[in-house]
Design an enzyme around this catalytic site. Structure first.
Site, PDB file in Angstrom:
ATOM      1  N   CYS A 164       0.819  -1.224   0.000  1.00 37.22           N
ATOM      2  CA  CYS A 164       0.000   0.000   0.000  1.00 37.22           C
ATOM      3  C   CYS A 164       0.847   1.266   0.000  1.00 37.22           C
ATOM      4  O   CYS A 164       0.382   2.346  -0.338  1.00 37.22           O
ATOM      5  CB  CYS A 164      -0.930   0.016   1.213  1.00 37.22           C
ATOM      6  SG  CYS A 164      -2.041  -1.388   1.212  1.00 37.22           S
ATOM      7  N   HIS A 202      -3.878   6.975   1.692  1.00 39.06           N
ATOM      8  CA  HIS A 202      -4.185   5.622   1.261  1.00 39.06           C
ATOM      9  C   HIS A 202      -5.602   5.263   1.716  1.00 39.06           C
ATOM     10  O   HIS A 202      -6.088   5.771   2.726  1.00 39.06           O
ATOM     11  CB  HIS A 202      -3.160   4.637   1.838  1.00 39.06           C
ATOM     12  CG  HIS A 202      -3.486   3.234   1.464  1.00 39.06           C
ATOM     13  ND1 HIS A 202      -3.617   2.856   0.153  1.00 39.06           N
ATOM     14  CD2 HIS A 202      -3.764   2.138   2.217  1.00 39.06           C
ATOM     15  CE1 HIS A 202      -3.950   1.575   0.123  1.00 39.06           C
ATOM     16  NE2 HIS A 202      -4.042   1.121   1.349  1.00 39.06           N
ATOM     17  N   ASN A 219      -9.929  -1.112  -1.384  1.00 37.80           N
ATOM     18  CA  ASN A 219      -8.489  -0.873  -1.224  1.00 37.80           C
ATOM     19  C   ASN A 219      -7.773  -1.380  -2.475  1.00 37.80           C
ATOM     20  O   ASN A 219      -7.737  -2.587  -2.719  1.00 37.80           O
ATOM     21  CB  ASN A 219      -7.990  -1.602   0.030  1.00 37.80           C
ATOM     22  CG  ASN A 219      -6.520  -1.371   0.319  1.00 37.80           C
ATOM     23  OD1 ASN A 219      -5.801  -0.806  -0.503  1.00 37.80           O
ATOM     24  ND2 ASN A 219      -6.072  -1.823   1.481  1.00 37.80           N
TER      25      ASN A 219
HETATM   26  O1  UT7 Z   1      -3.951  -1.269   3.339  1.00 36.71           O
HETATM   27  C1  UT7 Z   1      -3.436  -1.706   4.551  1.00 36.71           C
HETATM   28  C2  UT7 Z   1      -4.026  -2.975   4.868  1.00 36.71           C
HETATM   29  N1  UT7 Z   1      -5.262  -3.097   5.508  1.00 36.71           N
HETATM   30  C3  UT7 Z   1      -5.750  -2.348   6.513  1.00 36.71           C
HETATM   31  O2  UT7 Z   1      -5.295  -1.300   6.843  1.00 36.71           O
HETATM   32  C4  UT7 Z   1      -6.952  -2.916   7.227  1.00 36.71           C
HETATM   33  C5  UT7 Z   1      -6.936  -2.582   8.699  1.00 36.71           C
HETATM   34  N2  UT7 Z   1      -7.983  -3.261   9.450  1.00 36.71           N
HETATM   35  C6  UT7 Z   1      -9.303  -3.012   9.262  1.00 36.71           C
HETATM   36  O3  UT7 Z   1      -9.676  -2.197   8.439  1.00 36.71           O
HETATM   37  C7  UT7 Z   1     -10.288  -3.739  10.140  1.00 36.71           C
HETATM   38  O4  UT7 Z   1      -9.613  -4.440  11.163  1.00 36.71           O
HETATM   39  C8  UT7 Z   1     -11.193  -4.723   9.343  1.00 36.71           C
HETATM   40  C9  UT7 Z   1     -12.181  -3.931   8.477  1.00 36.71           C
HETATM   41  C10 UT7 Z   1     -10.370  -5.617   8.477  1.00 36.71           C
HETATM   42  C11 UT7 Z   1     -12.022  -5.588  10.308  1.00 36.71           C
HETATM   43  O5  UT7 Z   1     -12.749  -4.788  11.182  1.00 36.71           O
HETATM   44  P1  UT7 Z   1     -12.813  -5.159  12.741  1.00 36.71           P
HETATM   45  O6  UT7 Z   1     -13.718  -4.192  13.364  1.00 36.71           O
HETATM   46  O7  UT7 Z   1     -11.375  -5.192  13.228  1.00 36.71           O
HETATM   47  O8  UT7 Z   1     -13.480  -6.590  12.705  1.00 36.71           O
HETATM   48  P2  UT7 Z   1     -12.950  -7.999  13.247  1.00 36.71           P
HETATM   49  O9  UT7 Z   1     -11.894  -8.518  12.360  1.00 36.71           O
HETATM   50  O10 UT7 Z   1     -12.649  -7.879  14.695  1.00 36.71           O
HETATM   51  O11 UT7 Z   1     -14.246  -8.867  13.102  1.00 36.71           O
HETATM   52  C12 UT7 Z   1     -15.407  -8.598  13.843  1.00 36.71           C
HETATM   53  C13 UT7 Z   1     -16.452  -9.637  13.517  1.00 36.71           C
HETATM   54  C14 UT7 Z   1     -15.957 -11.059  13.698  1.00 36.71           C
HETATM   55  O12 UT7 Z   1     -17.038 -11.817  14.206  1.00 36.71           O
HETATM   56  P3  UT7 Z   1     -17.148 -12.167  15.769  1.00 36.71           P
HETATM   57  O13 UT7 Z   1     -15.897 -12.959  16.071  1.00 36.71           O
HETATM   58  O14 UT7 Z   1     -17.180 -10.839  16.476  1.00 36.71           O
HETATM   59  O15 UT7 Z   1     -18.406 -12.942  15.855  1.00 36.71           O
HETATM   60  C15 UT7 Z   1     -15.663 -11.520  12.283  1.00 36.71           C
HETATM   61  O16 UT7 Z   1     -15.803 -12.903  12.109  1.00 36.71           O
HETATM   62  O17 UT7 Z   1     -16.854  -9.517  12.142  1.00 36.71           O
HETATM   63  C16 UT7 Z   1     -16.729 -10.800  11.506  1.00 36.71           C
HETATM   64  N3  UT7 Z   1     -16.363 -10.563  10.101  1.00 36.71           N
HETATM   65  C17 UT7 Z   1     -17.271 -10.377   9.137  1.00 36.71           C
HETATM   66  N4  UT7 Z   1     -18.613 -10.372   9.137  1.00 36.71           N
HETATM   67  C18 UT7 Z   1     -19.237 -10.145   7.977  1.00 36.71           C
HETATM   68  C19 UT7 Z   1     -15.126 -10.457   9.575  1.00 36.71           C
HETATM   69  N5  UT7 Z   1     -15.214 -10.205   8.247  1.00 36.71           N
HETATM   70  C20 UT7 Z   1     -16.535 -10.167   7.955  1.00 36.71           C
HETATM   71  C21 UT7 Z   1     -17.247  -9.918   6.774  1.00 36.71           C
HETATM   72  N6  UT7 Z   1     -18.594  -9.908   6.826  1.00 36.71           N
HETATM   73  N7  UT7 Z   1     -16.645  -9.664   5.593  1.00 36.71           N
END
Ligand code: UT7
Length: 337
Positions: free
Chosen positions: A114, A264, A294
């Site tokens: 990125c 970004h 992204n």
């Molecule tokens: O370009 C540089 C690279 N990337 C980044 O900078 C990304 C940085 N990180 C993020 O943007 C966020 O951490 C994410 C958007 C990837 C995830 O958001 P989060 O609030 O950290 O969610 P999480 O990973 O903690 O997941 C929360 C819940 C989980 O369920 P439980 O365990 O709470 O029941 C996941 O299983 O959301 C669930 N989940 C989804 N649900 C529906 C994870 N992905 C999905 C999905 N759809 N696509």
């Protein structure tokens, strides 16, 4: 008189096919609501089966070269940033060079994910300022869609990424009036490899044992990206703010002096947090994640071109840019457009 570099042309290209969050609901166990709330993404563009990274880059590059008022043969270096190359080797810059029909020039591939475009911009700036090169094509292009797990197993990563390309031509210039003349003012590049496995694709890879790729690795999903989203999020906010302040301080630029922030686009919430930390009015940040997702190395030049087309970025404006990504790598740059 000292030689500087400036952005003399801009171009971009996204493949025509759009996949909305509702389209993804049918492939992976996700919802439009979850994706919009957590990331801000509404849709992304994904290529058809016959399109590769250098194809997207070619379209963006042709536009950037024409915008600079140049011909392909005026380009004396290509810097190509991508994490999704056409092939393992040679670098995709060489495939782009062949498609542009330019021979005997310098070609770099940059593997800084990125942050790749800002690393490329900085590299080009240094070559041009040294006097060795005059017109450098800096491209960021990605085809993520062919490398994502589009089943429920991959939903945490696969909903985030889109395909696209952005390109700029950077040309030699002199600067009479720093407050008006188009030029790159500064760039700062950083990395911390102790976080390399927080966001990565393990296979194929010769660090995995006797084979670069085998069925066991595929069964373990090692050929798809793995990410510790929360760690990446926290570091992205901290590091983007930090490097941006470093670049501003170096140039005596105050946040309120900046006309447009080109960040970004990994998550709308990351950019809102950076805005909160640095006290940046939200309307000065040009976000595109809603429609592209992204697009990694393509994001900043793609956003730059969209900002120009939307009338939000005009010649003479002071622009600040920052990015964070896998590696971890992060970078910032300030320029007068
Ligand atoms: O370009 C540089 C690279 N990337 C980044 O900078 C990304 C940085 N990180 C993020 O943007 C966020 O951490 C994410 C958007 C990837 C995830 O958001 P989060 O609030 O950290 O969610 P999480 O990973 O903690 O997941 C929360 C819940 C989980 O369920 P439980 O365990 O709470 O029941 C996941 O299983 O959301 C669930 N989940 C989804 N649900 C529906 C994870 N992905 C999905 C999905 N759809 N696509």
């Amino acid at each position: 008189m000292k030689i500087h570099s400036r952005i003399s042309g801009v171009g971009s290209f996204v493949p025509p096919k759009v996949y909305t969050n509702h389209d993804l609901e049918k492939m992976m166990d996700t919802t439009d609501e979850w994706i919009v709330q957590r990331t801000g993404i509404e849709q992304r563009h994904w290529v058809d089966e016959n399109t590769s990274t250098s194809d997207l880059a070619l379209e963006a590059s042709k536009q950037a070269i024409a915008d600079a008022g140049l011909a392909n043969e005026d380009i004396d270096m290509i810097v190509f940033a991508t994490l999704s190359p056409d092939h393992d080797f040679p670098g995709t810059g060489c495939f782009l060079q062949e498609k542009l029909g330019v021979s005997d020039i310098s070609v770099f591939d940059i593997r800084q994910q990125c942050t790749g475009f800002l690393y490329g911009l900085s590299l080009a700036d240094k070559f041009i300022s040294s006097g060795s090169h005059k017109n450098v094509l800096v491209v960021g292009a990605e085809v993520h869609s062919k490398g994502l797990d589009k089943t429920p197993r991959g939903r945490a990563v696969s909903v985030l990424f889109g395909d696209g390309a952005g390109a700029v031509v950077m040309s030699a210039t002199t600067v009479d009036d720093k407050s008006k003349d188009s030029h790159i003012m500064t760039s700062n590049l950083h990395a911390d490899g102790s976080f390399a496995k927080e966001l990565w694709v393990a296979a194929p890879g010769n660090a995995l044992g006797p084979d670069r790729m085998n069925q066991a690795m595929i069964d373990e999903n090692l050929h798809f990206p793995q990410m510790n989203g929360k760690t990446v999020f926290v570091h992205a906010v901290k590091r983007m703010a930090e490097t941006l302040m470093k670049s501003c301080a170096e140039q005596g630029v105050k946040i309120e002096d900046v006309d447009l922030f080109l960040f970004h686009q990994a998550n709308l919430r990351i950019n809102s947090k950076v805005a909160e930390v640095l006290n940046i009015p939200e309307e000065k940040i040009f976000n595109t994640i809603q429609k592209y997702g992204n697009t990694t190395a393509a994001t900043i030049p793609l956003g730059m071109h969209d900002a120009i087309k939307a009338g939000k970025l005009k010649p003479g404006m002071l622009v600040a840019s920052a990015a964070f990504g896998s590696g971890f790598t992060w970078a910032s740059a300030i320029w007068r457009q």
